[in-house]
Design a protein around this motif. Structure first.
Motif, PDB file in Angstrom:
ATOM      1  N   GLU A 171       1.864   0.837  14.821  1.00 43.40           N
ATOM      2  CA  GLU A 171       2.513   2.137  14.642  1.00 43.40           C
ATOM      3  C   GLU A 171       3.672   2.344  15.621  1.00 43.40           C
ATOM      4  O   GLU A 171       4.474   3.265  15.457  1.00 43.40           O
ATOM      5  CB  GLU A 171       1.499   3.274  14.805  1.00 43.40           C
ATOM      6  N   ASP A 180      14.528  -1.913   2.953  1.00 38.79           N
ATOM      7  CA  ASP A 180      13.797  -1.782   1.690  1.00 38.79           C
ATOM      8  C   ASP A 180      13.692  -3.167   1.064  1.00 38.79           C
ATOM      9  O   ASP A 180      14.696  -3.770   0.678  1.00 38.79           O
ATOM     10  CB  ASP A 180      14.564  -0.829   0.768  1.00 38.79           C
ATOM     11  N   GLU A 296       0.552  -2.742   7.297  1.00 32.45           N
ATOM     12  CA  GLU A 296       1.517  -2.146   6.394  1.00 32.45           C
ATOM     13  C   GLU A 296       2.475  -1.260   7.191  1.00 32.45           C
ATOM     14  O   GLU A 296       2.180  -0.849   8.311  1.00 32.45           O
ATOM     15  CB  GLU A 296       0.797  -1.339   5.312  1.00 32.45           C
ATOM     16  N   THR A 297       3.619  -0.984   6.611  1.00 35.08           N
ATOM     17  CA  THR A 297       4.585  -0.090   7.258  1.00 35.08           C
ATOM     18  C   THR A 297       4.966   1.017   6.279  1.00 35.08           C
ATOM     19  O   THR A 297       4.615   0.968   5.096  1.00 35.08           O
ATOM     20  CB  THR A 297       5.862  -0.845   7.686  1.00 35.08           C
ATOM     21  N   SER A 298       5.725   1.968   6.776  1.00 35.03           N
ATOM     22  CA  SER A 298       6.167   3.088   5.933  1.00 35.03           C
ATOM     23  C   SER A 298       7.393   2.738   5.101  1.00 35.03           C
ATOM     24  O   SER A 298       7.776   3.493   4.206  1.00 35.03           O
ATOM     25  CB  SER A 298       6.480   4.304   6.808  1.00 35.03           C
TER      26      SER A 298
END
Length: 343
Positions: A171, A180, A296-298
């Motif tokens: 985080e 992206d 995972e990431t945002s």
């Protein structure tokens, strides 16, 4: 009055001291071209503006490790000019991409000191950061260095060894704005393996090897303006050999990892690292990796993968330490880092 600077020795450091490093540097496409000439660097995001734009960035940034070398090189005259060895890294984060045209400068804070029992050397811990022309911190990391004493009678400082995190929490990783990977082109990137294809505990032999050349090492060390005497002066070591800059080994191993990890595009965290044994001209560097963790990431289509990257100069892959717990003599580098990869 002496005009020249012999560099700092262990007794010259004080806890809390802030070192403002000289000579800011404006980077350009020249750094990328030379970086890709010195190492077999082929990660698509750093090779193609169009690939980078398709991944949500304005253009292709300067390679993460090239930016690291520029920031690191600024610190050498004040931190490791009289070093015996660079011992390790921790708590490293890449906070903003570095673009051609950016001007980087560096500063460091002394966060720990420990004199060695021989009374001739000591370990200095510094937290360094690279700052761009907008006063934005682009990266930060901790490293510790063994430095000679000049005055052997100088009293030992109070021992302070900082408590450092073993890993940068997922985080706390910073994802570049706009990144992206939802439309990622695996064919152009060179491999089909995505984040979901890798399992924790998996090991990857990167197969290829590169023999270190004295000329290339000298070009690299000058390129990064690294003035550490052990890299330039053959009389500085008793064996008469110039020590290969550890960052040269890091970049070589990272480039070799393309074969098996071509889609581990951006380095965003440096959890730890050790230059286990010295590297010299003529050594052939090979590399293997181990998947340590995944997160995972945002960011859309973007996953984080934690990797152990090991560089060797021979021996079998996937062997790191002996029964005594010490690194095997053929191990050059043990690096623990986070990279970003398409899901």
């Amino acid at each position: 009055m002496a005009k020249t600077n012999p560099g700092r020795f262990f007794e010259d450091y004080q806890l809390g001291q802030v070192l403002t490093h000289a000579v800011p540097r404006t980077v350009s496409g020249g750094e990328r071209a030379l970086y890709h000439a010195l190492y077999p660097a082929r990660h698509a995001l750093y090779s193609s503006d169009e690939f980078a734009r398709a991944s949500g960035l304005a253009a292709s940034p300067i390679d993460d490790l090239a930016a690291f070398h520029v920031v690191f090189g600024k610190t050498v005259p004040d931190v490791s000019l009289n070093a015996v060895a660079n011992l390790g890294y921790a708590e490293g984060r890449w906070l903003k991409p570095v673009w051609a045209g950016d001007t980087l400068r560096s500063e460091s804070e002394v966060i720990g000191l420990k004199q060695n029992s021989n009374g001739k050397t000591g370990v200095v811990y510094v937290r360094s950061r690279g700052v761009n022309q907008r006063d934005e911190t682009v990266m930060e990391y901790v490293r510790w260095v063994m430095v000679r004493k000049s005055d052997l009678d100088a009293p030992a400082p109070e021992t302070v060894v900082p408590e450092l995190s073993k890993v940068v929490a997922p985080e706390d990783l910073v994802i570049p704005d706009g990144l992206d990977f939802s439309g990622y082109d695996f064919a152009l990137a060179g491999e089909s393996h995505r984040w979901s294809d890798y399992e924790i505990g998996e090991t990857i032999d990167h197969v290829d090897g590169v023999t270190i050349e004295e000329a290339e090492h000298m070009i690299a060390t000058r390129l990064w303006q690294n003035t550490a005497k052990v890299h330039f002066d053959a009389t500085f070591r008793p064996d008469g050999q110039r020590l290969i800059y550890g960052g040269h080994v890091i970049s070589m191993a990272r480039a070799l990892s393309f074969n098996g990890l071509a889609n581990a595009q951006m380095i965003v965290g440096l959890n730890g690292g050790a230059h286990a044994n010295p590297c010299f001209s003529g050594d052939t560097v090979k590399a293997w990796s181990e998947v340590l963790d995944k997160a995972e990431t945002s960011a859309p289509g973007v996953g984080a993968i934690r990797l152990r990257l090991v560089a060797t100069k021979g021996g079998e892959p996937f062997k790191l330490k002996g029964e005594d717990g010490k690194y095997l003599s053929e191990v050059l580098l043990d690096l623990d880092y986070w990279a970003l990869m398409p899901l």
